[in-house]
Design a protein around this motif. Structure first.
Motif, mmCIF file in Angstrom:
data_model
loop_
_atom_site.group_PDB
_atom_site.id
_atom_site.type_symbol
_atom_site.label_atom_id
_atom_site.label_comp_id
_atom_site.label_asym_id
_atom_site.label_seq_id
_atom_site.Cartn_x
_atom_site.Cartn_y
_atom_site.Cartn_z
ATOM 1 N N PHE A 56 10.354 -31.380 -5.615
ATOM 2 C CA PHE A 56 9.683 -30.597 -4.582
ATOM 3 C C PHE A 56 10.696 -29.849 -3.733
ATOM 4 C CE2 PHE A 56 10.609 -34.709 -2.766
ATOM 5 C CZ PHE A 56 11.023 -34.438 -1.472
ATOM 6 N N ARG A 57 10.180 -28.872 -2.986
ATOM 7 C CA ARG A 57 10.965 -28.134 -1.993
ATOM 8 C C ARG A 57 10.265 -28.322 -0.655
ATOM 9 N NH1 ARG A 57 10.629 -22.347 -0.286
ATOM 10 N NH2 ARG A 57 8.929 -22.233 -1.801
ATOM 11 N N ALA A 58 11.036 -28.625 0.379
ATOM 12 C CA ALA A 58 10.443 -28.885 1.686
ATOM 13 C C ALA A 58 11.272 -28.270 2.807
ATOM 14 C CB ALA A 58 10.347 -30.396 1.922
ATOM 15 N N GLU A 59 10.587 -27.921 3.893
ATOM 16 C CA GLU A 59 11.293 -27.574 5.118
ATOM 17 C C GLU A 59 11.759 -28.886 5.730
ATOM 18 O OE1 GLU A 59 9.069 -25.206 7.839
ATOM 19 O OE2 GLU A 59 8.722 -23.640 6.363
ATOM 20 N N TRP A 60 13.041 -28.952 6.092
ATOM 21 C CA TRP A 60 13.616 -30.190 6.617
ATOM 22 C C TRP A 60 14.772 -29.830 7.532
ATOM 23 C CZ3 TRP A 60 12.038 -35.049 6.745
ATOM 24 C CH2 TRP A 60 12.951 -36.051 7.068
ATOM 25 N N PRO A 61 14.524 -29.731 8.841
ATOM 26 C CA PRO A 61 15.561 -29.283 9.769
ATOM 27 C C PRO A 61 16.506 -30.390 10.239
ATOM 28 C CG PRO A 61 13.507 -29.596 10.930
ATOM 29 C CD PRO A 61 13.229 -29.872 9.473
ATOM 30 N N VAL A 115 23.439 -33.198 -0.383
ATOM 31 C CA VAL A 115 23.146 -33.386 -1.799
ATOM 32 C C VAL A 115 23.469 -34.832 -2.162
ATOM 33 C CG1 VAL A 115 23.834 -32.726 -4.131
ATOM 34 C CG2 VAL A 115 23.470 -30.963 -2.392
ATOM 35 N N GLY A 116 22.549 -35.471 -2.860
ATOM 36 C CA GLY A 116 22.719 -36.862 -3.265
ATOM 37 C C GLY A 116 22.002 -37.853 -2.365
ATOM 38 N N ASP A 117 21.621 -37.433 -1.136
ATOM 39 C CA ASP A 117 20.891 -38.332 -0.235
ATOM 40 C C ASP A 117 19.564 -38.738 -0.868
ATOM 41 O OD1 ASP A 117 22.886 -38.153 1.644
ATOM 42 O OD2 ASP A 117 21.742 -36.926 3.053
ATOM 43 N N ARG A 118 19.157 -39.968 -0.592
ATOM 44 C CA ARG A 118 17.887 -40.478 -1.103
ATOM 45 C C ARG A 118 16.829 -40.334 -0.012
ATOM 46 N NH1 ARG A 118 16.473 -46.543 -3.226
ATOM 47 N NH2 ARG A 118 14.931 -45.904 -4.762
ATOM 48 N N ALA A 164 13.127 -39.911 -4.189
ATOM 49 C CA ALA A 164 13.751 -38.700 -4.722
ATOM 50 C C ALA A 164 15.173 -38.588 -4.185
ATOM 51 C CB ALA A 164 12.939 -37.469 -4.306
ATOM 52 N N HIS A 165 15.949 -37.723 -4.829
ATOM 53 C CA HIS A 165 17.308 -37.420 -4.374
ATOM 54 C C HIS A 165 17.400 -35.932 -4.073
ATOM 55 C CE1 HIS A 165 18.194 -41.296 -6.279
ATOM 56 N NE2 HIS A 165 19.151 -41.343 -5.375
ATOM 57 N N VAL A 166 18.109 -35.593 -3.002
ATOM 58 C CA VAL A 166 18.340 -34.198 -2.644
ATOM 59 C C VAL A 166 19.280 -33.590 -3.684
ATOM 60 C CG1 VAL A 166 19.281 -32.638 -0.890
ATOM 61 C CG2 VAL A 166 18.016 -34.698 -0.188
ATOM 62 N N VAL A 167 18.868 -32.465 -4.271
ATOM 63 C CA VAL A 167 19.710 -31.789 -5.260
ATOM 64 C C VAL A 167 20.258 -30.459 -4.755
ATOM 65 C CG1 VAL A 167 18.722 -32.944 -7.273
ATOM 66 C CG2 VAL A 167 17.692 -30.830 -6.463
ATOM 67 N N GLU A 220 15.842 -25.943 4.445
ATOM 68 C CA GLU A 220 15.084 -26.386 3.272
ATOM 69 C C GLU A 220 15.929 -27.321 2.430
ATOM 70 O OE1 GLU A 220 11.798 -23.079 2.173
ATOM 71 O OE2 GLU A 220 13.744 -22.819 1.236
ATOM 72 N N ILE A 221 15.222 -28.205 1.726
ATOM 73 C CA ILE A 221 15.877 -29.072 0.740
ATOM 74 C C ILE A 221 15.074 -29.028 -0.548
ATOM 75 C CG2 ILE A 221 16.923 -30.627 2.421
ATOM 76 C CD1 ILE A 221 14.666 -32.641 1.837
ATOM 77 N N GLY A 222 15.773 -29.219 -1.650
ATOM 78 C CA GLY A 222 15.144 -29.371 -2.954
ATOM 79 C C GLY A 222 15.459 -30.762 -3.456
ATOM 80 N N CYS A 223 14.439 -31.478 -3.908
ATOM 81 C CA CYS A 223 14.618 -32.870 -4.323
ATOM 82 C C CYS A 223 14.050 -33.110 -5.714
ATOM 83 C CB CYS A 223 13.915 -33.800 -3.340
ATOM 84 S SG CYS A 223 14.574 -33.699 -1.668
ATOM 85 N N LYS A 224 14.658 -34.053 -6.395
ATOM 86 C CA LYS A 224 14.209 -34.463 -7.721
ATOM 87 C C LYS A 224 13.712 -35.903 -7.624
ATOM 88 C CE LYS A 224 15.638 -35.026 -12.482
ATOM 89 N NZ LYS A 224 16.718 -34.896 -13.444
#
Length: 114
Positions: free
Chosen positions: A56-61, A66-69, A82-85, A91-95
């Motif tokens: 997913f992609r989310a707004e996250w201020p 990268v790598g954070d869970r 998920a992990h931040v990629v 914004e962040i993208g996570c897997k």
């Protein structure tokens, strides 16, 4: 066609059957009642911008690396790890650690917009 020097390496370009190169269908939606939580933190309301079975992609201020869970909680569902990629601005993208079941993804995709 690949050059001889490239033999044995996969060809570059989009994933088979997908013009955008993504492995899974992505739903461009807006979920405003989702919650994100980082390790040791409280869950915070997050604005989800798009979603697939694998991420997913989310707004996250709140500054992520990268790598954070993180754990994403969507209404009526258990938290998804998920992990931040990637990160950019707010914004962040996570897997997801485990892809979402196709039936669950389809149910979320068909929800009315917030």
């Amino acid at each position: 066609m690949q050059d001889r020097k490239d033999a044995g390496r996969p060809a570059q370009g989009p994933a088979p059957g997908r013009a955008d190169g993504r492995a899974d269908e992505r739903a461009y939606l807006r979920i405003r009642h989702a919650r994100l939580r980082q390790l040791g933190g409280q869950s915070i309301v997050a604005d989800i911008r798009d979603l697939s079975r694998t991420g997913f992609r989310a707004e996250w201020p709140h500054g992520k690396n990268v790598g954070d869970r993180v754990w994403l909680t969507l209404p009526t569902l258990a938290p998804l790890a998920a992990h931040v990629v990637w990160t950019t601005g707010f914004e962040i993208g996570c897997k997801f650690e485990t892809p979402m079941h196709p039936a669950i993804f389809e149910r979320i995709r068909l929800l009315p917009a917030d």
